[in-house]
Structures are given as structure tokens and as C-alpha cells.
Design an enzyme around this catalytic site. Structure first.
Site, PDB file in Angstrom:
ATOM      1  N   ASP A  89     -12.104  -9.340   4.526  1.00 11.90           N
ATOM      2  CA  ASP A  89     -13.411  -9.334   3.856  1.00 11.90           C
ATOM      3  C   ASP A  89     -13.963 -10.752   3.759  1.00 11.90           C
ATOM      4  O   ASP A  89     -15.155 -10.988   3.966  1.00 11.90           O
ATOM      5  CB  ASP A  89     -13.301  -8.746   2.438  1.00 11.90           C
ATOM      6  CG  ASP A  89     -13.541  -7.234   2.417  1.00 11.90           C
ATOM      7  OD1 ASP A  89     -13.288  -6.589   3.455  1.00 11.90           O
ATOM      8  OD2 ASP A  89     -13.975  -6.710   1.374  1.00 11.90           O
ATOM      9  N   LYS A  92       3.285 -15.596   2.401  1.00  6.88           N
ATOM     10  CA  LYS A  92       3.545 -16.329   1.159  1.00  6.88           C
ATOM     11  C   LYS A  92       5.053 -16.567   1.112  1.00  6.88           C
ATOM     12  O   LYS A  92       5.746 -16.118   0.189  1.00  6.88           O
ATOM     13  CB  LYS A  92       3.025 -15.489  -0.031  1.00  6.88           C
ATOM     14  CG  LYS A  92       2.966 -16.234  -1.349  1.00  6.88           C
ATOM     15  CD  LYS A  92       1.877 -17.277  -1.411  1.00  6.88           C
ATOM     16  CE  LYS A  92       2.001 -18.089  -2.681  1.00  6.88           C
ATOM     17  NZ  LYS A  92       1.090 -19.259  -2.713  1.00  6.88           N
ATOM     18  N   TYR A 152       0.821  -1.212   0.000  1.00  6.74           N
ATOM     19  CA  TYR A 152       0.000   0.000   0.000  1.00  6.74           C
ATOM     20  C   TYR A 152       0.859   1.268   0.000  1.00  6.74           C
ATOM     21  O   TYR A 152       0.396   2.326  -0.399  1.00  6.74           O
ATOM     22  CB  TYR A 152      -0.893   0.041   1.248  1.00  6.74           C
ATOM     23  CG  TYR A 152      -2.181  -0.733   1.131  1.00  6.74           C
ATOM     24  CD1 TYR A 152      -2.173  -2.120   0.988  1.00  6.74           C
ATOM     25  CD2 TYR A 152      -3.403  -0.081   1.179  1.00  6.74           C
ATOM     26  CE1 TYR A 152      -3.355  -2.829   0.904  1.00  6.74           C
ATOM     27  CE2 TYR A 152      -4.592  -0.781   1.097  1.00  6.74           C
ATOM     28  CZ  TYR A 152      -4.561  -2.150   0.963  1.00  6.74           C
ATOM     29  OH  TYR A 152      -5.731  -2.850   0.878  1.00  6.74           O
ATOM     30  N   ASP A 171      -6.170  -7.260   4.119  1.00  8.23           N
ATOM     31  CA  ASP A 171      -7.316  -6.599   3.491  1.00  8.23           C
ATOM     32  C   ASP A 171      -8.240  -7.653   2.884  1.00  8.23           C
ATOM     33  O   ASP A 171      -9.452  -7.651   3.106  1.00  8.23           O
ATOM     34  CB  ASP A 171      -6.817  -5.638   2.402  1.00  8.23           C
ATOM     35  CG  ASP A 171      -7.962  -4.970   1.675  1.00  8.23           C
ATOM     36  OD1 ASP A 171      -8.878  -4.481   2.352  1.00  8.23           O
ATOM     37  OD2 ASP A 171      -7.955  -4.954   0.424  1.00  8.23           O
ATOM     38  N   ASP A 190      -2.824 -18.615   0.575  1.00  5.93           N
ATOM     39  CA  ASP A 190      -3.836 -19.321  -0.229  1.00  5.93           C
ATOM     40  C   ASP A 190      -4.512 -20.407   0.607  1.00  5.93           C
ATOM     41  O   ASP A 190      -5.723 -20.598   0.561  1.00  5.93           O
ATOM     42  CB  ASP A 190      -3.234 -19.884  -1.531  1.00  5.93           C
ATOM     43  CG  ASP A 190      -1.898 -20.576  -1.335  1.00  5.93           C
ATOM     44  OD1 ASP A 190      -1.363 -20.571  -0.210  1.00  5.93           O
ATOM     45  OD2 ASP A 190      -1.390 -21.150  -2.320  1.00  5.93           O
TER      46      ASP A 190
HETATM   47  C1  IPM Z   1     -10.229  -1.436   4.122  1.00 11.18           C
HETATM   48  C2  IPM Z   1     -10.490  -0.831   2.765  1.00 11.18           C
HETATM   49  C3  IPM Z   1      -9.329   0.083   2.401  1.00 11.18           C
HETATM   50  C4  IPM Z   1      -8.076  -0.761   2.382  1.00 11.18           C
HETATM   51  C5  IPM Z   1      -9.506   0.830   1.077  1.00 11.18           C
HETATM   52  C6  IPM Z   1     -10.790   1.623   1.037  1.00 11.18           C
HETATM   53  C7  IPM Z   1      -8.328   1.707   0.756  1.00 11.18           C
HETATM   54  O1  IPM Z   1     -10.690  -1.823   1.818  1.00 11.18           O
HETATM   55  O2  IPM Z   1     -10.136  -0.679   5.102  1.00 11.18           O
HETATM   56  O3  IPM Z   1     -10.129  -2.648   4.207  1.00 11.18           O
HETATM   57  O4  IPM Z   1      -7.783  -1.419   1.378  1.00 11.18           O
HETATM   58  O5  IPM Z   1      -7.369  -0.778   3.388  1.00 11.18           O
HETATM   59 MG    MG Z   2     -10.744  -3.788   2.628  1.00  7.95          MG
END
Ligand code: IPM
Ligand code: MG
Length: 356
Positions: free
Chosen positions: A245, A185, A139, A241, A217
């Protein structure tokens, strides 16, 4: 005793203000007559700040954050700013870096009341947390550039960046099930090899904590196949990240998961893990639970008010058990109805205590 805490509030974009208002209403209710005094300071951030100040992270916003005891953020960004020079998301990366919020903590808890909503078959409790490195890695790495035929991003980590977040993970595991899994990884990436070396050294300082490693993975599979084998997952920024999710989704909805981002010292930032959901903005159907749980996380971690956090969490569980759900969980309730239900339940539990 602190007389009055200052909480910086960033209302955000699209569904942001809708869920923030739900979170603040719950905070107001739960702190009534509880010797918890606070002052809210609304500040501009993200798309709204671009519109009003030409910058997603105005200097005054950073200053207020630095002078606050905790920070609440809802969600920012959206198509409105797709072509603006600075995107709201760049403000998010900048605030993380400027406030030194290097550890991002995202819990995955599937309580009994949430089990029916999980897309996977679950016959055991799930309770793990992802500790994601937040201010380095791909990032933030340089060089980063793009020409019309080539693009480069750089993933880079140094000792300090890995060591400090590893310590957060191990310390956290001591308050949980005492198990840390490093996800990387290391069969491919140089950065991952460095992570393994440093984290295995940190692990030696925590002989009471069991420690293992998993390739990313494979970890992605296990989160779905055997999520209860995890306690604390420690990982770098991009893997964290993606995995967070995925982990959120096995609870049934991204709309219910809070997170906190912290540094060595200074205010901690609390926010839902999901985005600003432009498709449902203004319809009054956004799930407020992620924001309400962010408030409870704040009460617990920044203000040491486990009692108040528990009141909120219990009320959230009750509303789910009663089937008062927004559409993300298959229900038909509005943001307001869910919030009202949670507030009512907090009032009831308080009255129960009072009459005991
Ligand atoms: C998160 C989001 C952010 C990230 C984006 C919006 C930049 O997806 O907080 O997980 O990737 O960190
Ligand atoms: Mg995110």
C-alpha cells in the site's frame, strides 16, 4: 493453439462492478480481430455471495476458478457486512489458500506520465515489484484466539513456504534488473531469521542476481526516500500487505495498481490492490485503471499476449498524459470517460498499425 480461454470474473462489491465492467470493455476492445477468443464466466464472491448464498466463497465459485484459465477479481467487502458472521475478506483469504496462490506480485511503476502525480519528488524512473508471500504467516497461523482480555495471533513459516516464494522472486528478477531484496525483521523475529537462512541459500542458485536484505522499518523509509534502489522486494505476508500500500501510494494513487497472485500451477488471479471504496461507490468516479491494468497483466502473464498487454498499457499512459483523470489523481473525469478514452486510444493504435 487454444481455441477459447475461459476467464472467471468476480464482479465484487461497491465500486467492484463499476471497475470490472471497465476492465471487461477494454478486454473486449483489445482482443478484437486478434486471434484471442475468450469466454467470461461471472461468479459470486465476497459480500454479494454472502447476500445471495450465505457464504463469501461458495463451492461453485472455487470450482469455476479451478476450471478457468485465469481469474479476474475487482474488490470486495465493505461496511454492509461489518457485523455478518463471515466477512467478505475471509473469502479472500480462503480463495488464496484453496487455490494455492502463495505468491502475490504487486508492481510499483512510476512512468513519466505518472511523475507529476507522485507525492514524492522523483527525478528518476521507479520500477520495482513486491513479491509478497500470500498463504501463510500471521494471516493463517494458529493458535489464534481472543478472549475479553487477551488476543493471540501466530506468525509461523516453514521451509517450503519460504523456499517456493523465494524462487518466484529470483526467477522474476532475472526478467528484470536482477536484484532481490529480502525485507524482514530478522533483528527480532524467529520467522525472519528462518527467512534469511533459506533465502540466502536460494540466492546461491542465482549467482547472476544481486541479493541484499533490509529490515522492514528501514525498507518502509527507503520506499519513499530512494525507491529506485529496489528491483524485486521479497517479503512475508503482513509486511507485504503494508509495504505494497505504501509503494502504491508513491505512484500517486492506489487506484492505478494491479496485482497477480499465483501458485506453482493452475489459474492466476488478477486484481487491483485497493479495496471496494464504499465512499465513492455508485458515483461513477472510481479509477478504472487498476482493473484495466489487471487485465493487461493477465494478457501478458496467463496468455502470453505481450502485444495486447502493451496496447492496453500504452492506451492507459496516453489517457494519463491527456489529463483524463478520475478524482483520485486530481482530475474530474468519470470512470466511463477514462474507460472511453482508453478504448479510443486502443482503436487508434490498432489503426496506426494497420496502415503501416
Ligand atoms: C490486500 C488486502 C487484504 C489483505 C485484506 C482485504 C484481507 O488488504 O489484498 O492487500 O490484507 O491481504
Ligand atoms: Mg492490503
Amino acid at each position: 493453439m487454444n481455441s477459447e480461454y475461459q476467464i472467471a470474473v468476480m464482479d465484487g462489491d461497491y465500486i467492484g462492478p463499476e471497475i470490472m465492467s471497465a476492465g471487461l470493455r477494454v478486454l473486449e476492445e483489445v482482443s478484437k480481430h486478434q486471434n484471442f477468443e475468450y469466454k467470461i464466466k461471472h461468479i459470486l464472491f465476497g459480500g454479494e455471495a454472502i447476500d445471495k448464498m450465505g457464504n463469501p466463497l461458495p463451492e461453485s465459485t472455487i470450482e469455476t476458478c479451478q476450471n478457468s484459465d485465469a481469474i479476474l477479481l475487482s474488490a470486495i467487502g465493505g461496511p454492509k457486512w461489518d457485523s455478518s458472521i463471515k466477512r467478505p475478506e475471509s473469502g479472500l483469504l480462503e480463495i488464496r489458500q484453496r487455490l494455492g496462490l502463495f505468491a502475490n506480485i504487486r508492481p510499483t511503476v512510476i512512468t513519466k506520465s505518472m511523475q507529476p502525480y507522485s507525492p514524492i519528488k522523483i527525478n528518476h524512473p521507479v520500477d520495482f515489484v513486491i513479491v509478497r508471500e500470500l498463504t501463510s504467516g500471521i494471516y493463517f497461523g494458529t493458535p489464534r484466539f481472543r478472549t475479553s482480555t487477551e488476543a493471540v495471533d501466530t506468525m509461523s513459516y516453514n521451509f517450503n513456504e519460504i523456499h517456493r516464494v523465494a524462487e518466484v522472486a529470483f526467477e522474476m528478477s532475472r526478467r528484470r534488473k536482477k536484484h532481490v531484496t529480502l525485507v524482514d525483521k530478522a533483528n527480532v523475529l524467529a520467522t525472519s531469521k528462518l527467512w534469511r537462512e533459506i533465502v540466502s541459500e536460494v540466492a546461491k542458485n542465482y549467482p547472476d542476481v544481486s541479493y541484499d536484505t533490509s529490515y522492514v522499518d528501514s525498507a518502509a523509509m527507503k520506499i519513499i526516500a530512494e525507491p529506485n534502489q529496489f528491483d524485486v522486494i521479497l517479503t512475508e505476508n503482513l509486511f507485504g500487505d503494508i509495504l505494497s500500500d505504501e509503494a502504491a501510494q508513491i505512484t500517486g494513487s492506489l487506484g492505478t495498481i494491479p496485482s497477480m497472485s499465483r501458485g506453482k500451477s493452475g489459474p492466476v488471479l488478477y486484481e487491483p490492490i485497493h479495496g471496494s471504496a464504499p465512499d465513492i461507490a455508485g458515483k461513477g468516479i472510481a479509477d478504472p485503471i487498476s482493473m484495466i491494468k489487471s487485465v493487461s497483466m493477465m494478457l501478458e502473464n496467463s496468455f502470453d499476449r505481450h502485444d495486447l498487454a502493451q496496447l492496453v498499457d500504452l492506451a492507459v499512459n496516453r489517457s494519463i498524459e491527456q489529463g483524463i483523470l478520475t478524482p483520485d489523481l486530481g482530475g474530474t473525469a468519470s470512470t466511463n470517460e477514462v474507460t472511453e478514452c482508453i478504448i479510443k486510444s486502443i482503436k487508434e493504435s490498432r489503426n496506426e498499425y494497420a496502415t503501416k
